[in-house]
Design an enzyme around this catalytic site. Structure first.
Site, mmCIF file in Angstrom:
data_model
loop_
_atom_site.group_PDB
_atom_site.id
_atom_site.type_symbol
_atom_site.label_atom_id
_atom_site.label_comp_id
_atom_site.label_asym_id
_atom_site.label_seq_id
_atom_site.Cartn_x
_atom_site.Cartn_y
_atom_site.Cartn_z
ATOM 1 N N ASN A 208 0.826 -1.208 0.000
ATOM 2 C CA ASN A 208 0.000 0.000 0.000
ATOM 3 C C ASN A 208 0.860 1.258 0.000
ATOM 4 O O ASN A 208 0.548 2.247 -0.684
ATOM 5 C CB ASN A 208 -0.917 0.001 1.224
ATOM 6 C CG ASN A 208 -2.216 -0.749 0.975
ATOM 7 O OD1 ASN A 208 -2.655 -0.892 -0.158
ATOM 8 N ND2 ASN A 208 -2.826 -1.230 2.042
ATOM 9 N N GLU A 243 -6.340 -7.646 5.192
ATOM 10 C CA GLU A 243 -5.766 -8.469 4.123
ATOM 11 C C GLU A 243 -5.816 -9.958 4.450
ATOM 12 O O GLU A 243 -5.174 -10.773 3.776
ATOM 13 C CB GLU A 243 -4.310 -8.046 3.843
ATOM 14 C CG GLU A 243 -3.334 -8.301 4.969
ATOM 15 C CD GLU A 243 -3.237 -7.149 5.965
ATOM 16 O OE1 GLU A 243 -2.205 -7.070 6.656
ATOM 17 O OE2 GLU A 243 -4.183 -6.341 6.041
#
Length: 323
Positions: A208, A243
């Site tokens: 990210n 995640e």
């Protein structure tokens, strides 16, 4: 004004439909002194909180089921309307209970009022009226059942929608909490095997930070597609949180579950997140923890076992499978 003084025709009223001339004349004689009342637009004709002892037949205008808004004012619901020739209030006359709904005038209307004793006389003396009333009740019941089924379908649609993760399309945590205990209970009862795989995308925070959260969402969607594509129709995949994802394998023992996890791990490591030639084309990898249901184990214990295996995979260097 009474019905005998009005210009309305009795044969236009559904309750008297298909009666021969002799029975029409008798019906007219019975209801000739029933009053005709006016209802202005918005006026309540039947209140759901009151009991009913009369039937209202729409001669002119229209009625509709209404509900209260936040200001306690009646607002119209155009789904259910009663037009000239139709009646309201028949069920409450028959069972002497309160009205099932509030009904108001949708436009300026004229209504024929038939008191309960008059309606019962019509039923007793005229088989045709009784038949028409039964057909009306049958139609109303079928319509009500259709509405119930429609609402059930809509409710089930939204219930299913609430069980799906909006980003990945996998089942969500709510679905997992609702379904996994039942799957485990069934496995214990039938003696069938059941395994789960806990999956965590490796170094997802770094991904990210390097590529941005939008591409991070793409990575999650890509991983979800890999998991779904590698499962049988009887298997399930859910987003556990962030995640982390989980795969549920009913009827699958430890050895077979390890094979599934290894296949998914390999497939994921070869999958590109995006295909923009101006940027590096990163692959994503995942750590996989496998746990198989044991006698007496509940959902919390099974998930803890899978989570412990997942951390062994992470401690072992990630991009691998562990028990």
């Amino acid at each position: 004004m009474y019905f005998k003084n009005a210009e309305y025709r009795i044969e236009d009223i559904h309750l008297f439909r298909d009666l021969d001339q002799e029975n029409l004349a008798l019906s007219h004689d019975i209801i000739k002194d029933c009053p005709i009342v006016k209802a202005c637009k918005g006026q309540v004709v039947l209140d759901a909180n009151s009991s009913g002892s009369r039937l209202f037949i729409v001669l002119h205008g229209s009625l509709g089921i209404t509900k209260l808004n936040e200001d306690n004012n009646h607002i119209e619901n155009s789904i259910t309307q009663y037009l000239p020739g139709e009646c309201v209030g028949e069920i409450s006359v028959l069972d002497e209970e309160i009205h099932s709904a509030t009904i108001s005038a949708l436009s300026d209307s004229e209504l024929l009022v038939i008191e309960a004793d008059i309606l019962w006389r019509l039923i007793d003396e005229l088989n045709g009226v009784a038949r028409n009333l039964l057909q009306l009740l049958s139609f109303r019941i079928r319509a009500a059942n259709a509405q119930i089924r429609s609402r059930q379908k809509v409710g089930e649609f939204y219930r299913q929608l609430s069980m799906v993760d909006g980003l990945t399309g996998l089942h969500n945590r709510a679905w997992l909490n609702a379904q996994l205990p039942g799957l485990i209970e069934n496995a214990h009862a039938t003696g069938n095997a059941l395994s789960i795989i806990m999956v965590d995308l490796d170094h997802f925070k770094r991904f990210n930070d390097e590529h941005g959260h939008l591409l991070g969402d793409d990575a999650l969607q890509t991983a979800a597609k890999v998991l779904n594509a590698g499962l049988r129709p009887t298997d399930f995949a859910a987003r556990y949180g962030g995640e982390e994802m989980m795969v549920i394998l009913p009827g699958t023992a430890q050895k077979a579950a390890l094979g599934v996890a290894q296949r998914l791990c390999t497939k994921l490591s070869k999958t590109r997140v995006f295909l923009d030639n101006r940027k590096p084309m990163p692959h994503i990898t995942g750590s996989f923890g496998v746990a198989t249901l044991e006698p007496g184990m509940d959902s919390a214990q099974l998930m803890t076992a899978a989570d412990t295996a997942l951390y062994r995979a992470k401690d072992g260097g990630r991009n691998q499978v562990a028990l």
